[in-house]
Motif scaffolding. Structure first.
Motif, PDB file in Angstrom:
ATOM      1  N   ASN A   1       0.848  -1.186   0.000  1.00 58.88           N
ATOM      2  CA  ASN A   1       0.000   0.000   0.000  1.00 58.88           C
ATOM      3  C   ASN A   1       0.886   1.238   0.000  1.00 58.88           C
ATOM      4  N   ALA A   2       1.087   1.867  -1.188  1.00 61.71           N
ATOM      5  CA  ALA A   2       2.061   2.943  -1.313  1.00 61.71           C
ATOM      6  C   ALA A   2       1.549   4.229  -0.696  1.00 61.71           C
ATOM      7  N   GLY A   3       0.232   4.528  -0.770  1.00 61.33           N
ATOM      8  CA  GLY A   3      -0.276   5.779  -0.237  1.00 61.33           C
ATOM      9  C   GLY A   3      -0.034   6.913  -1.212  1.00 61.33           C
ATOM     10  N   VAL A   4       0.751   7.916  -0.770  1.00 65.91           N
ATOM     11  CA  VAL A   4       1.074   9.083  -1.599  1.00 65.91           C
ATOM     12  C   VAL A   4       2.568   9.045  -1.911  1.00 65.91           C
ATOM     13  N   CYS A  23       3.056  13.823  -8.172  1.00 70.12           N
ATOM     14  CA  CYS A  23       2.449  13.218  -6.995  1.00 70.12           C
ATOM     15  C   CYS A  23       1.461  12.164  -7.471  1.00 70.12           C
ATOM     16  N   ALA A  24       1.565  10.984  -6.904  1.00 74.70           N
ATOM     17  CA  ALA A  24       0.654   9.898  -7.254  1.00 74.70           C
ATOM     18  C   ALA A  24       0.084   9.294  -5.986  1.00 74.70           C
ATOM     19  N   GLN A  25      -1.238   9.060  -5.986  1.00 78.36           N
ATOM     20  CA  GLN A  25      -1.879   8.399  -4.846  1.00 78.36           C
ATOM     21  C   GLN A  25      -2.705   7.222  -5.347  1.00 78.36           C
ATOM     22  N   SER A  93      -3.320  14.202   0.033  1.00 78.56           N
ATOM     23  CA  SER A  93      -4.617  13.862  -0.545  1.00 78.56           C
ATOM     24  C   SER A  93      -5.610  13.579   0.578  1.00 78.56           C
ATOM     25  N   THR A  94      -6.891  13.803   0.270  1.00 79.28           N
ATOM     26  CA  THR A  94      -7.970  13.444   1.181  1.00 79.28           C
ATOM     27  C   THR A  94      -9.054  12.719   0.398  1.00 79.28           C
ATOM     28  N   LEU A  95      -9.742  11.835   1.079  1.00 77.81           N
ATOM     29  CA  LEU A  95     -10.761  11.026   0.422  1.00 77.81           C
ATOM     30  C   LEU A  95     -11.866  11.901  -0.174  1.00 77.81           C
ATOM     31  N   THR A  96     -12.299  12.861   0.632  1.00 79.34           N
ATOM     32  CA  THR A  96     -13.335  13.780   0.176  1.00 79.34           C
ATOM     33  C   THR A  96     -12.951  15.182   0.595  1.00 79.34           C
ATOM     34  N   GLY A  97     -13.853  16.113   0.344  1.00 82.49           N
ATOM     35  CA  GLY A  97     -13.605  17.475   0.799  1.00 82.49           C
ATOM     36  C   GLY A  97     -14.198  17.766   2.158  1.00 82.49           C
ATOM     37  N   PHE A 105       0.024  12.390   3.498  1.00 82.08           N
ATOM     38  CA  PHE A 105       1.114  13.144   2.890  1.00 82.08           C
ATOM     39  C   PHE A 105       2.146  12.240   2.241  1.00 82.08           C
ATOM     40  N   GLY A 106       2.760  12.753   1.175  1.00 80.71           N
ATOM     41  CA  GLY A 106       3.946  12.132   0.622  1.00 80.71           C
ATOM     42  C   GLY A 106       5.163  12.468   1.461  1.00 80.71           C
ATOM     43  N   GLN A 107       6.318  11.925   1.061  1.00 79.00           N
ATOM     44  CA  GLN A 107       7.530  12.097   1.855  1.00 79.00           C
ATOM     45  C   GLN A 107       8.267  13.383   1.534  1.00 79.00           C
TER      46      GLN A 107
END
Lengths: 114, 113
Positions: A1-4, A23-25, A93-97, A105-107
């Motif tokens: 599970n990479a995340g961001v 950026c990739a999620q 990133s967030t699932l919704t607003g 967050f990414g690294q």
């Protein structure tokens, strides 16, 4: 599970050069954000996106452009880099607003403009 | 507009002692409050959040935070600090209808053995 995931992790640019941060999620999140982190100033929002094909300006958008052609990717571009853009850049990133959803967050990308 | 203030650049505490990292906020409407932690050369990690209900919120790694509406504060606490808690801590707020989080300037926590 990479995340961001952010690429690259480090970059040195000369003044006037251009570059794109990726950026990739993989969480199917709707909202994505680009922040910059500077000492003593916390994180400041550059641009954000509320869904595929949409972008909006944040607190400090000047000198940056963004694109969200695919839901999973959010690109940050610097057309003509300046030393003032030396910073650490974070994608989130967030699932919704919804106001109660936490951000992932990414690294980070450490960018130096000389 | 929404804003967050973290009045201390750094907090020093001895291992085993309780710790508090302070945060105050300003937002229109109901506040949604968050704490994040950043370890060296890493991204921010979510610790806990306040949405509604109980003013004392429990989160990861034994941290908790107390929401105080009258003082517009959301202080981060831990009963017994560990050396491994040493990191940079950010408080953040999002108001109703706002699209993104607003972060404080961060507080560096240093726990001495």
């Amino acid at each position: 599970n990479a995340g961001v995931t952010q690429t690259p992790k480090f970059r040195v640019l000369k003044t006037g050069q251009s570059m794109t941060l990726l950026c990739a999620q993989d969480m199917n999140h709707e909202y994505m954000y680009w922040y910059r982190q500077d000492p003593g100033m916390g994180l400041r929002l550059i641009h954000y996106s509320v869904g595929e094909g949409t972008t909006a300006k944040g607190e400090v958008p000047d000198g940056y452009n963004v694109s969200r052609l695919k839901k999973q990717n959010f690109l940050l571009g610097l057309e003509s880099a300046a030393p003032s853009q030396t910073s650490v850049y974070f994608c989130a990133s967030t699932l919704t607003g919804g106001a109660n959803t936490e951000a992932f967050f990414g690294q980070g990308t450490r960018l130096t403009v000389v | 507009a929404q804003s967050v203030a973290q009045p201390e650049d750094q907090v020093n505490v001895a291992e085993g002692n309780p710790l508090t990292v302070k945060c105050t906020y300003s937002v229109s409407g109901n506040p949604y409050l968050f704490w994040y932690v950043q370890y060296p050369n890493r991204g921010l990690q979510f610790l806990l959040k306040y949405i509604t209900g109980d003013n004392l919120v429990k989160g990861s790694y034994g941290f908790e935070a107390e929401f105080n509406k009258s003082q517009t504060s959301f202080h981060l606490k831990k009963p017994s600090a560990l050396v491994s808690d040493s990191a940079l801590y950010f408080c953040a707020v999002r108001g109703t209808g706002r699209r993104a989080l607003t972060f404080g300037s961060g507080t560096r926590l240093q726990v001495q053995p």
